[in-house]
Design a protein around this motif. Structure first.
Motif, PDB file in Angstrom:
ATOM      1  N   ALA A 117       0.800  -1.226   0.000  1.00 28.13           N
ATOM      2  CA  ALA A 117       0.000   0.000   0.000  1.00 28.13           C
ATOM      3  C   ALA A 117       0.830   1.271   0.000  1.00 28.13           C
ATOM      4  O   ALA A 117       0.299   2.350  -0.259  1.00 28.13           O
ATOM      5  CB  ALA A 117      -0.936   0.016   1.210  1.00 28.13           C
ATOM      6  N   ARG A 118       2.124   1.172   0.317  1.00 21.05           N
ATOM      7  CA  ARG A 118       2.994   2.343   0.377  1.00 21.05           C
ATOM      8  C   ARG A 118       2.368   3.481   1.199  1.00 21.05           C
ATOM      9  O   ARG A 118       2.119   4.575   0.693  1.00 21.05           O
ATOM     10  CB  ARG A 118       3.310   2.849  -1.040  1.00 21.05           C
ATOM     11  N   PRO A 119       2.087   3.269   2.487  1.00 20.82           N
ATOM     12  CA  PRO A 119       1.420   4.301   3.291  1.00 20.82           C
ATOM     13  C   PRO A 119       2.343   5.467   3.592  1.00 20.82           C
ATOM     14  O   PRO A 119       3.575   5.323   3.659  1.00 20.82           O
ATOM     15  CB  PRO A 119       1.067   3.541   4.577  1.00 20.82           C
ATOM     16  N   ASN A 120       1.746   6.635   3.790  1.00 21.46           N
ATOM     17  CA  ASN A 120       2.531   7.778   4.252  1.00 21.46           C
ATOM     18  C   ASN A 120       2.564   7.767   5.775  1.00 21.46           C
ATOM     19  O   ASN A 120       1.960   6.921   6.423  1.00 21.46           O
ATOM     20  CB  ASN A 120       1.962   9.099   3.707  1.00 21.46           C
ATOM     21  N   MET A 121       3.250   8.753   6.364  1.00 19.02           N
ATOM     22  CA  MET A 121       3.443   8.753   7.813  1.00 19.02           C
ATOM     23  C   MET A 121       2.135   8.937   8.554  1.00 19.02           C
ATOM     24  O   MET A 121       1.922   8.332   9.608  1.00 19.02           O
ATOM     25  CB  MET A 121       4.434   9.850   8.219  1.00 19.02           C
ATOM     26  N   ARG A 122       1.250   9.737   8.006  1.00 21.96           N
ATOM     27  CA  ARG A 122      -0.030   9.943   8.676  1.00 21.96           C
ATOM     28  C   ARG A 122      -0.818   8.642   8.745  1.00 21.96           C
ATOM     29  O   ARG A 122      -1.419   8.319   9.777  1.00 21.96           O
ATOM     30  CB  ARG A 122      -0.842  11.005   7.920  1.00 21.96           C
ATOM     31  N   GLU A 123      -0.792   7.886   7.666  1.00 21.27           N
ATOM     32  CA  GLU A 123      -1.494   6.603   7.653  1.00 21.27           C
ATOM     33  C   GLU A 123      -0.843   5.612   8.608  1.00 21.27           C
ATOM     34  O   GLU A 123      -1.522   4.801   9.240  1.00 21.27           O
ATOM     35  CB  GLU A 123      -1.510   6.052   6.231  1.00 21.27           C
ATOM     36  N   ARG A 124       0.469   5.678   8.737  1.00 22.21           N
ATOM     37  CA  ARG A 124       1.153   4.790   9.684  1.00 22.21           C
ATOM     38  C   ARG A 124       0.760   5.119  11.122  1.00 22.21           C
ATOM     39  O   ARG A 124       0.618   4.231  11.956  1.00 22.21           O
ATOM     40  CB  ARG A 124       2.671   4.908   9.512  1.00 22.21           C
ATOM     41  N   LEU A 429      -6.059  -2.624   7.569  1.00 23.20           N
ATOM     42  CA  LEU A 429      -5.077  -1.709   7.000  1.00 23.20           C
ATOM     43  C   LEU A 429      -5.275  -1.572   5.493  1.00 23.20           C
ATOM     44  O   LEU A 429      -5.112  -0.478   4.930  1.00 23.20           O
ATOM     45  CB  LEU A 429      -3.661  -2.205   7.294  1.00 23.20           C
ATOM     46  N   MET A 430      -5.622  -2.665   4.842  1.00 22.87           N
ATOM     47  CA  MET A 430      -5.859  -2.605   3.403  1.00 22.87           C
ATOM     48  C   MET A 430      -7.112  -1.799   3.058  1.00 22.87           C
ATOM     49  O   MET A 430      -7.263  -1.332   1.933  1.00 22.87           O
ATOM     50  CB  MET A 430      -5.988  -4.024   2.836  1.00 22.87           C
ATOM     51  N   GLY A 431      -7.999  -1.651   4.006  1.00 22.63           N
ATOM     52  CA  GLY A 431      -9.187  -0.841   3.775  1.00 22.63           C
ATOM     53  C   GLY A 431      -9.039   0.583   4.238  1.00 22.63           C
ATOM     54  O   GLY A 431      -9.992   1.366   4.177  1.00 22.63           O
ATOM     55  N   LEU A 432      -7.830   0.938   4.699  1.00 20.64           N
ATOM     56  CA  LEU A 432      -7.636   2.249   5.325  1.00 20.64           C
ATOM     57  C   LEU A 432      -7.640   3.378   4.328  1.00 20.64           C
ATOM     58  O   LEU A 432      -8.269   4.411   4.532  1.00 20.64           O
ATOM     59  CB  LEU A 432      -6.322   2.249   6.104  1.00 20.64           C
ATOM     60  N   ARG A 433      -6.923   3.201   3.216  1.00 21.99           N
ATOM     61  CA  ARG A 433      -6.764   4.304   2.279  1.00 21.99           C
ATOM     62  C   ARG A 433      -7.966   4.420   1.363  1.00 21.99           C
ATOM     63  O   ARG A 433      -8.561   3.438   0.947  1.00 21.99           O
ATOM     64  CB  ARG A 433      -5.487   4.111   1.458  1.00 21.99           C
ATOM     65  N   ARG A 434      -8.273   5.651   1.008  1.00 24.85           N
ATOM     66  CA  ARG A 434      -9.421   5.917   0.138  1.00 24.85           C
ATOM     67  C   ARG A 434      -8.937   6.437  -1.216  1.00 24.85           C
ATOM     68  O   ARG A 434      -8.124   7.337  -1.298  1.00 24.85           O
ATOM     69  CB  ARG A 434     -10.332   6.951   0.776  1.00 24.85           C
ATOM     70  N   GLY A 435      -9.432   5.800  -2.281  1.00 23.95           N
ATOM     71  CA  GLY A 435      -9.244   6.354  -3.610  1.00 23.95           C
ATOM     72  C   GLY A 435      -7.919   6.061  -4.269  1.00 23.95           C
ATOM     73  O   GLY A 435      -7.643   6.565  -5.345  1.00 23.95           O
ATOM     74  N   GLU A 436      -7.037   5.238  -3.692  1.00 26.44           N
ATOM     75  CA  GLU A 436      -5.770   4.931  -4.332  1.00 26.44           C
ATOM     76  C   GLU A 436      -5.651   3.427  -4.509  1.00 26.44           C
ATOM     77  O   GLU A 436      -5.833   2.656  -3.571  1.00 26.44           O
ATOM     78  CB  GLU A 436      -4.594   5.447  -3.497  1.00 26.44           C
TER      79      GLU A 436
END
Length: 455
Positions: A117-124, A429-436
């Motif tokens: 998912a390549r999360p950014n720091m905020r997502e981490r 975690l896989m459902g965390l990000r929206r739209g990417e």
């Protein structure tokens, strides 16, 4: 390009929380849970008398109800207690190992998430909140209970399963089989999985024309058969664990009696059954009679039991862990557990008697559990368009989660979720990000756009 590594700050936060919980457990002696004594006693008897017996050794062959203590605990965790010296000196080494395993399990899930998912720091940081909002993870890492060792085995099973999906190499299937054997020796809830493993081995052997896979898949059933034979030699009854009949009587059937006739009727019914079965001439007859009496109640009220079972499965995912927190913090909380109160129809009254601080904490954990479950469902759905490793791996994760929830049934609680919680966390975690879109496993990571870098 965002890194797959877990940032040092995240690791320090996780390590700090684990260290604080470990210090609390050792300084206050709160590692000793109600069920810890039976594990410790079983380990001591195994060392001193060569007998896996979960009460003080009576010096002569136990009779009647006492025979159940031979098989109420499986051999896996008592061996771990002996290996770490928990029965001789103190549980310090055991708890340090369990905290290390907890850190490893969480770190592996977060690294796996970062890979795809390549999360950014905020997502981490949001992910860290997801870990901190499940206090049972830290509590059972610091309790003399088998949950954390079992969690590590399940994480290993899941990892091997995903690598087998990716490579098709037999060694990964062998790791799955080995992990399932360790799991069933740690907790009886995993011994029916031996049938599933055998079926999967047979199917893979047929599809891949590799008969060795079918033979490997039979190993857990062989271990279960040998273990049940050992139990028959000790008790006269061919079975895996006496905890099955205990749960069937005291929770499954008794819960139905409570819902249909009330608490007083439940207590009288259980007492009458115990008088009847304890008068039987041998242990096998006793256990068969428990099964007959309990199943008669369940067959008489199938709808009530189905509702009770479904309620337990829902609580399995959502329970905020009132029992766990009150034990670990040594809080004197009035009344029985929230599940029992819910079945008795007095849940709101029970919540009103809780200390304000505890009720606030439980409410926050409950909300986090709801959010985590919703994100996990979303993550499962989003992975449908990913590569084979994730697309089929999500079914393995969901299957293990539902397997444990189904077999736990009316006993659903945060404690029983702990062994499979990393799988739920990974899906969330896989459902965390929206739209990417997630990266496919056979594609290189796309460069991060300038506007994303500034987020």
């Amino acid at each position: 390009m965002r890194s797959e590594r877990v940032p040092t700050l995240i690791l320090l936060i996780l390590a700090g929380v684990h260290l604080f919980a470990l210090s609390w457990a050792l300084s206050r002696g709160v590692w000793d849970f109600p069920d810890s004594g039976r594990y410790l006693q079983a380990a001591q008897n195994l060392w001193l008398h060569g007998e896996l017996y979960a009460r003080s050794w009576p010096g002569k062959l136990p009779q009647g109800q006492a025979v159940q203590e031979f098989t109420i605990r499986t051999i896996g965790y008592p061996l771990a207690l002996l290996a770490t010296g928990a029965t001789v000196i103190s549980p310090v080494v055991l708890l340090v190992v369990q905290n290390g395993l907890s850190l490893l399990n969480i770190g592996l899930v977060m690294r796996w998430w970062a890979r795809w998912a390549r999360p950014n720091m905020r997502e981490r940081l949001v992910a860290i909140l997801g870990v901190l909002s499940f206090p049972a993870q830290f509590i059972y890492a610091n309790a003399v209970m088998s949950e954390m060792l079992l969690q590590s085995v399940v994480v290993g099973m899941m990892a091997a399963g995903m690598y087998y999906i990716k490579t098709g190499q037999r060694r990964y299937f062998a790791v799955i089989v080995g992990a399932s054997v360790l799991a069933l020796l740690l907790k009886p809830v995993f011994y029916p999985l031996a049938v599933v493993i055998a079926g999967a081995g047979g199917l893979l052997a047929w599809r891949r024309r590799q008969m060795v896979l079918g033979l490997i898949g039979l190993v857990p059933i062989l271990v279960v058969g040998l273990y049940m034979g050992w139990n028959k030699q000790r008790t006269g009854y061919f079975h895996f664990s006496s905890i099955a009949e205990i749960n069937l009587l005291h929770y499954n059937a008794a819960g139905v009696v409570r819902q249909t006739q009330g608490l007083e009727a439940e207590e009288l019914w259980v007492a009458s059954i115990l008088r009847e079965v304890n008068a039987q001439p041998d242990f096998a007859t006793r256990q068969h009679l428990i099964q007959a009496r309990a199943r008669a109640v369940l067959w008489a009220h199938p709808v009530v039991y189905a509702r009770q079972h479904a309620q337990g499965m829902a609580i399995f995912f959502l329970d905020p862990g009132r029992f766990d927190l009150s034990e670990f913090l040594r809080l004197k909380v009035p009344g029985s557990g929230l599940l029992a109160q819910a079945r008795a129809g007095s849940l709101l009254r029970a919540l009103g008697r809780l200390p304000l601080g505890l009720m606030t904490l439980l409410s926050m954990v409950l909300l986090a559990n709801v959010a985590r479950l919703m994100l996990a469902v979303r993550g499962f759905w989003r992975l449908r368009n990913s590569g084979p490793m994730l697309r089929y791996g999500r079914w393995l994760a969901a299957g293990l989660l539902l397997y444990v929830a189904l077999l736990t049934g009316p006993l659903g609680a945060a404690r029983f979720l702990v062994p499979v919680w990393p799988l739920l966390f990974g899906l969330a975690l896989m459902g965390l990000r929206r739209g990417e879109l997630l990266l496919l496993p056979n594609k290189k990571a796309a460069p991060v756009r300038e506007d994303e870098r500034q987020r």
